[in-house]
Scaffold this motif. Structure first.
Motif, PDB file in Angstrom:
ATOM      1  N   SER A 124       0.843  -1.212   0.000  1.00 31.58           N
ATOM      2  CA  SER A 124       0.000   0.000   0.000  1.00 31.58           C
ATOM      3  C   SER A 124       0.870   1.252   0.000  1.00 31.58           C
ATOM      4  CB  SER A 124      -0.933  -0.002   1.206  1.00 31.58           C
ATOM      5  OG  SER A 124      -1.873  -1.048   1.115  1.00 31.58           O
ATOM      6  N   ASP A 125       1.945   1.225   0.774  1.00 38.69           N
ATOM      7  CA  ASP A 125       2.867   2.366   0.788  1.00 38.69           C
ATOM      8  C   ASP A 125       3.539   2.535  -0.568  1.00 38.69           C
ATOM      9  OD1 ASP A 125       2.302   2.835   3.468  1.00 38.69           O
ATOM     10  OD2 ASP A 125       3.956   1.575   4.174  1.00 38.69           O
ATOM     11  N   TYR A 126       3.850   1.422  -1.210  1.00 43.20           N
ATOM     12  CA  TYR A 126       4.451   1.477  -2.548  1.00 43.20           C
ATOM     13  C   TYR A 126       3.481   2.091  -3.553  1.00 43.20           C
ATOM     14  CZ  TYR A 126       6.206  -0.334  -7.034  1.00 43.20           C
ATOM     15  OH  TYR A 126       6.646  -0.455  -8.332  1.00 43.20           O
ATOM     16  N   GLN A 127       2.197   1.759  -3.441  1.00 38.33           N
ATOM     17  CA  GLN A 127       1.191   2.350  -4.319  1.00 38.33           C
ATOM     18  C   GLN A 127       1.142   3.867  -4.164  1.00 38.33           C
ATOM     19  OE1 GLN A 127      -2.292   0.016  -3.069  1.00 38.33           O
ATOM     20  NE2 GLN A 127      -2.447  -0.773  -5.159  1.00 38.33           N
ATOM     21  N   ASN A 128       1.305   4.333  -2.941  1.00 36.62           N
ATOM     22  CA  ASN A 128       1.291   5.781  -2.689  1.00 36.62           C
ATOM     23  C   ASN A 128       2.543   6.457  -3.246  1.00 36.62           C
ATOM     24  OD1 ASN A 128      -1.169   5.685  -1.300  1.00 36.62           O
ATOM     25  ND2 ASN A 128      -0.158   5.196   0.631  1.00 36.62           N
ATOM     26  N   LYS A 129       3.640   5.696  -3.287  1.00 38.31           N
ATOM     27  CA  LYS A 129       4.908   6.239  -3.791  1.00 38.31           C
ATOM     28  C   LYS A 129       4.943   6.248  -5.317  1.00 38.31           C
ATOM     29  CE  LYS A 129       9.882   5.240  -3.836  1.00 38.31           C
ATOM     30  NZ  LYS A 129      10.944   4.303  -3.384  1.00 38.31           N
ATOM     31  N   VAL A 130       4.540   5.146  -5.939  1.00 33.09           N
ATOM     32  CA  VAL A 130       4.531   5.027  -7.407  1.00 33.09           C
ATOM     33  C   VAL A 130       3.071   4.965  -7.849  1.00 33.09           C
ATOM     34  CG1 VAL A 130       5.248   3.650  -9.391  1.00 33.09           C
ATOM     35  CG2 VAL A 130       6.736   3.803  -7.383  1.00 33.09           C
ATOM     36  N   LYS A 131       2.584   6.034  -8.439  1.00 35.98           N
ATOM     37  CA  LYS A 131       1.153   6.174  -8.712  1.00 35.98           C
ATOM     38  C   LYS A 131       0.680   5.350  -9.911  1.00 35.98           C
ATOM     39  CE  LYS A 131       0.585   9.234  -5.432  1.00 35.98           C
ATOM     40  NZ  LYS A 131      -0.196   8.907  -4.215  1.00 35.98           N
ATOM     41  N   SER A 132       1.537   5.171 -10.904  1.00 33.12           N
ATOM     42  CA  SER A 132       1.106   4.543 -12.157  1.00 33.12           C
ATOM     43  C   SER A 132       1.231   3.026 -12.096  1.00 33.12           C
ATOM     44  CB  SER A 132       1.940   5.065 -13.330  1.00 33.12           C
ATOM     45  OG  SER A 132       1.790   6.465 -13.479  1.00 33.12           O
ATOM     46  N   ARG A 133       0.131   2.345 -12.391  1.00 34.78           N
ATOM     47  CA  ARG A 133       0.175   0.886 -12.464  1.00 34.78           C
ATOM     48  C   ARG A 133       0.931   0.421 -13.702  1.00 34.78           C
ATOM     49  NH1 ARG A 133      -5.453   1.685 -11.410  1.00 34.78           N
ATOM     50  NH2 ARG A 133      -6.204   0.742  -9.462  1.00 34.78           N
ATOM     51  N   LEU A 134       0.535   0.953 -14.856  1.00 38.02           N
ATOM     52  CA  LEU A 134       1.002   0.431 -16.137  1.00 38.02           C
ATOM     53  C   LEU A 134       1.495   1.505 -17.094  1.00 38.02           C
ATOM     54  CD1 LEU A 134       1.197  -2.148 -17.942  1.00 38.02           C
ATOM     55  CD2 LEU A 134      -1.121  -1.627 -18.740  1.00 38.02           C
ATOM     56  N   ILE A 135       0.681   2.521 -17.315  1.00 37.49           N
ATOM     57  CA  ILE A 135       1.016   3.558 -18.269  1.00 37.49           C
ATOM     58  C   ILE A 135       1.169   4.887 -17.515  1.00 37.49           C
ATOM     59  CG2 ILE A 135       0.290   4.785 -20.363  1.00 37.49           C
ATOM     60  CD1 ILE A 135      -1.404   2.323 -21.032  1.00 37.49           C
ATOM     61  N   PRO A 136       2.365   5.463 -17.502  1.00 37.49           N
ATOM     62  CA  PRO A 136       2.608   6.691 -16.754  1.00 37.49           C
ATOM     63  C   PRO A 136       1.621   7.802 -17.096  1.00 37.49           C
ATOM     64  CG  PRO A 136       4.667   5.779 -17.556  1.00 37.49           C
ATOM     65  CD  PRO A 136       3.567   4.967 -18.193  1.00 37.49           C
ATOM     66  N   PHE A 137       1.102   8.439 -16.051  1.00 32.08           N
ATOM     67  CA  PHE A 137       0.195   9.580 -16.144  1.00 32.08           C
ATOM     68  C   PHE A 137      -1.198   9.224 -16.659  1.00 32.08           C
ATOM     69  CE2 PHE A 137       4.534  11.096 -17.251  1.00 32.08           C
ATOM     70  CZ  PHE A 137       4.835  11.681 -16.026  1.00 32.08           C
ATOM     71  N   LEU A 138      -1.424   7.955 -17.004  1.00 28.96           N
ATOM     72  CA  LEU A 138      -2.757   7.550 -17.478  1.00 28.96           C
ATOM     73  C   LEU A 138      -3.424   6.558 -16.547  1.00 28.96           C
ATOM     74  CD1 LEU A 138      -2.166   7.134 -21.332  1.00 28.96           C
ATOM     75  CD2 LEU A 138      -3.334   8.987 -20.147  1.00 28.96           C
ATOM     76  N   TRP A 139      -2.700   5.493 -16.160  1.00 29.02           N
ATOM     77  CA  TRP A 139      -3.322   4.440 -15.315  1.00 29.02           C
ATOM     78  C   TRP A 139      -2.264   3.643 -14.578  1.00 29.02           C
ATOM     79  CZ3 TRP A 139      -3.922  -1.100 -15.516  1.00 29.02           C
ATOM     80  CH2 TRP A 139      -4.934  -1.578 -14.667  1.00 29.02           C
TER      81      TRP A 139
END
Length: 228
Positions: free
Chosen positions: A213-228
């Motif tokens: 969960s902390d990693y999700q807060n640090k790196v926002k993009s799952r797959l495509i930067p700035f989109l998703w």
């Protein structure tokens, strides 16, 4: 000759036979796009496997696990079979579409160049995902026996799923390079399946892997930067 070298040679021969079959299906042994794709695919596969054998044999063992083994999520087992079936269809339909039957009107050269560029970028993310993450399992599961932990460095500081990003670029770049609209359609289908898998995988990681969960807060993009 040790077993590792023998397996690399055997795999190289198998890949060459497979791509000879693809060129046979195309009906054009001088298909430039087919040769470029073959060299790219063989190069990535061998580079990855040589790295794993020399630097990370534990990950090589993990990558050899079959669907349904370990503590893989049940839904992922069936999803892998779907992905495998579409992948084989995708692989076979492109030479038939782009060359033998010419179902697709040839793509302009600039679009084929874009496809080649996407494959180069795909090579980078696909290879680096292996070198940066020793827990890169092909199965959606928590590797409790290996004391899995969150990886947030290297390409994992850019997107949370860099291997999937490499896969997406692969599934879009290849049909653009080869000039196959049917391949492109199936590539888009694969993109959506990958997105579904990511959602399920992240649900598991949030619930079962400490620090995700902390990693999700640090790196926002799952797959495509700035989109998703």
């Amino acid at each position: 000759m040790d077993d590792g070298k023998k397996e690399i040679i055997t795999q190289t021969i198998s890949l060459c036979i497979w791509f000879a079959f693809i060129l046979f299906l195309s009906g054009n042994w001088f298909w430039i796009g087919g040769w470029i794709f073959a060299l790219w695919f063989i190069g990535l596969t061998l580079a990855r496997n040589i790295y794993l054998r020399s630097k990370d044999p534990e990950l090589l063992k993990e990558r050899s696990m079959k669907p349904g083994t370990g503590n893989q999520k049940g839904w992922d087992r069936y999803l892998m079979y779907i992905i495998g079936a579409i992948f084989i269809t995708w692989f076979l339909i492109m030479p038939l579409d782009a060359q033998r039957f010419a179902w697709t009107t040839n793509f302009p050269v600039w679009l084929q160049v874009v496809g080649g560029i996407l494959l180069l970028i795909s090579f980078f993310f696909s290879y680096r995902a292996y070198t940066d993450n020793t827990f890169l399992s092909p199965l959606v599961r928590i590797q409790t026996e290996r004391k899995q932990k969150v990886v947030s460095t290297g390409v994992y500081g850019f997107v949370r799923h860099p291997l999937y990003l490499g896969d997406v670029l692969f599934f879009i770049g290849t049909p653009l390079l080869l000039g196959s609209k049917y391949g492109l359609i199936l590539g888009v289908v694969m993109l959506f399946i990958i997105a579904v898998r990511i959602v399920g995988e992240e649900k598991m990681l949030v619930e079962d892997l400490e620090g995700y969960s902390d990693y999700q807060n640090k790196v926002k993009s799952r797959l495509i930067p700035f989109l998703w």
